[in-house]
Design a protein around this motif. Sequence first.
Motif, PDB file in Angstrom:
ATOM      1  N   ARG A 196       7.032  -8.984   7.688  1.00 51.81           N
ATOM      2  CA  ARG A 196       5.895  -9.000   6.852  1.00 51.81           C
ATOM      3  C   ARG A 196       6.087  -8.843   5.615  1.00 51.81           C
ATOM      4  N   GLY A 197       7.544  -8.495   5.061  1.00 54.97           N
ATOM      5  CA  GLY A 197       7.786  -8.036   3.887  1.00 54.97           C
ATOM      6  C   GLY A 197       7.460  -6.963   3.258  1.00 54.97           C
ATOM      7  N   LYS A 198       7.205  -6.632   1.980  1.00 56.83           N
ATOM      8  CA  LYS A 198       7.049  -5.236   1.221  1.00 56.83           C
ATOM      9  C   LYS A 198       5.414  -4.868   1.223  1.00 56.83           C
ATOM     10  N   LEU A 199       4.657  -5.740   1.869  1.00 61.41           N
ATOM     11  CA  LEU A 199       3.086  -5.425   1.748  1.00 61.41           C
ATOM     12  C   LEU A 199       2.788  -4.018   2.568  1.00 61.41           C
ATOM     13  N   VAL A 200       1.786  -3.344   1.934  1.00 61.03           N
ATOM     14  CA  VAL A 200       1.319  -2.239   2.682  1.00 61.03           C
ATOM     15  C   VAL A 200       0.562  -2.680   3.714  1.00 61.03           C
ATOM     16  N   ARG A 201       0.723  -1.967   4.898  1.00 60.35           N
ATOM     17  CA  ARG A 201       0.218  -2.526   6.284  1.00 60.35           C
ATOM     18  C   ARG A 201      -1.134  -1.346   6.377  1.00 60.35           C
ATOM     19  N   ASP A 279       0.822   1.703   7.546  1.00 60.73           N
ATOM     20  CA  ASP A 279       0.896   2.844   6.478  1.00 60.73           C
ATOM     21  C   ASP A 279      -0.336   3.671   6.002  1.00 60.73           C
ATOM     22  N   HIS A 385       1.797   2.067  -2.264  1.00 64.38           N
ATOM     23  CA  HIS A 385       2.582   1.078  -2.791  1.00 64.38           C
ATOM     24  C   HIS A 385       3.559   1.593  -3.935  1.00 64.38           C
ATOM     25  N   ARG A 388       6.520   3.786  -3.111  1.00 64.49           N
ATOM     26  CA  ARG A 388       7.682   2.964  -2.279  1.00 64.49           C
ATOM     27  C   ARG A 388       8.239   2.275  -3.513  1.00 64.49           C
ATOM     28  N   PHE A 389       7.601   1.643  -4.505  1.00 68.08           N
ATOM     29  CA  PHE A 389       8.183   0.561  -5.608  1.00 68.08           C
ATOM     30  C   PHE A 389       7.648   1.005  -6.786  1.00 68.08           C
ATOM     31  N   ASN A 392       6.805  -0.971  -9.818  1.00 63.72           N
ATOM     32  CA  ASN A 392       5.656  -1.849  -9.879  1.00 63.72           C
ATOM     33  C   ASN A 392       4.353  -1.261 -10.367  1.00 63.72           C
TER      34      ASN A 392
END
Length: 404
Positions: A196-201, A279, A385, A388-389, A392
Motif C-alpha cells: 500500500r505504499g508510503k501512505l499513513v494507515r 499507524d 507522515h 517518517r518523511f 515532505n
Amino acid sequence: MLEKDNHEYEKAILIGVVTQSQTEEKLEEYMDELEFLAYTAGASVRKRFSQKMNKPNPKTFIGTGKMEEVLGYVKSHDIDTVIFDDELSPAQQRNIEKMLEVKIIDRTYLILDIFAQRAQTSYARTQVELAQYEYLLPRLVGLWTHLERQKGGIGMRGPGETEIETDRRIVRDRITLLKAKLQKIDKQMATQRGNRGKLVRVALVGYTNVGKSTLMNVVSKSDVFAENKLFATLDTTVRKVVVGNLPFLLTDTVGFIRKLPTQLVESFKSTLDEVRESDLLLHVVDISHESFEDHIASVNKILDEIDAIDKPTIMVFNKIDQYQPEDYDETDLMIERSTQHYSLEEWKKTWMSRSGDDVVFISAIEKENMEGFRKKVYDKVREIHVSRFPYNAFLYPDIMGEEE
C-alpha cells in the motif's frame, strides 16, 4: 421488547445469573445487550429469567427450581429457543437440552451465528466457519442428536446443518483445511498491506454499533453498509481518504463486544492485523450509551490482547446528538450525583484531562463538529507522515487549510 419488522422471528427467552462477580445491575446490562444480539440474529425475546447464585450450577447452569419454572414457561408459550448469557460447557448444554427439549444457545454461539449471517465474502465466511467448528467440536455428541429435531434458524447456519453423521475426525480434518486456507489468504493480505505504499494507515476501532461505518461513509464519501444492528460490518473496508491535501488509508474493522468468543479473535486474526499494523487508531465511542465507559474498557482489553493498545489513538465520541444525561435534583438527598448525571460539557472536560488533545466529540450522522474531527485527524496523520518523511514537511502546513 424490541420493535419487529415483517420478518418471522423465533420465540426466545433469555437466562442469566447474578453471582459474586456479576451484580444484578451488571446482569441487566448484559441481558439488554443479549436481547439486542438475539434480535439481530432473528429472535423475539418473550421473557428473561435470572437467578442469584454463588456460581453457575456445573450441571444445569441454573438451579433445579428455576429450571422447572423455565420448563413450564417454555411449554406453555411454545418457545423455540433458550439463550444463556454465558458460555455453556458441553455437559451443561446436553443436560439442559434433555430437560427443555428445545434449541439451547449460549452467548458465544449466538455471536458466531450473527457472524455467519453477516459474512459476505469468501474470506469472512471461512473465518466464521472455522470459529464455528472449533466451538462445535467438543459439543458434537449432544448437538447432532438434538439437531435431528430442528428445522433451522438461529444457531443452525453453517457447519452441521445437514451433516448429522459428522464425527470428530471429519470435523478436525475440516478445521485443519480451513486453517490452511486462512493461512494462505493471510499471506496474500499481508502482501497487499505491504504494497500500500508510503501512505499513513488509520484504523477505525470500537465497540459494535457505535457508528464506525457511518463515520467511514462521511469521511471517505464511500458507501459502506451501516445499520442499527450489532456486527453490521464484518469485512474489512479500506479507502484512500484525503483531508485537506493530505492522503491516507482509512480502514473500517469489525466491531468488538464484551465476552467476544476467543474462537473469533483467533479466526479473525488477519482482520485484526489491519488494526495491529495501522499507524493511528480512531477509537469510536457511542457516548449516548449508558455503558460507554465499559465499552471503552472492553475494546482496550482486546487491543491489549492483539498488542495494539500502545498505538497513537484519537478518542472519537460519536452520537453527541443523542446524548441525554439523567436528571439530577440537588434537593433529593437520597440520590448521589454520579457520572450518569454529567452534561456533555462535563464529559468533554473529563476526557480532555485524561487524553489531552487526542479527543473529539462529534455526530457522524448529523455531521456535527466534523470540521474539528478532520482537523484532529489531519494533525495526527501529518505528525506521523512528517516523522517518517521529513523532506515532505513543506507539502503539508501545520494548520489544515480550508475544507474541500
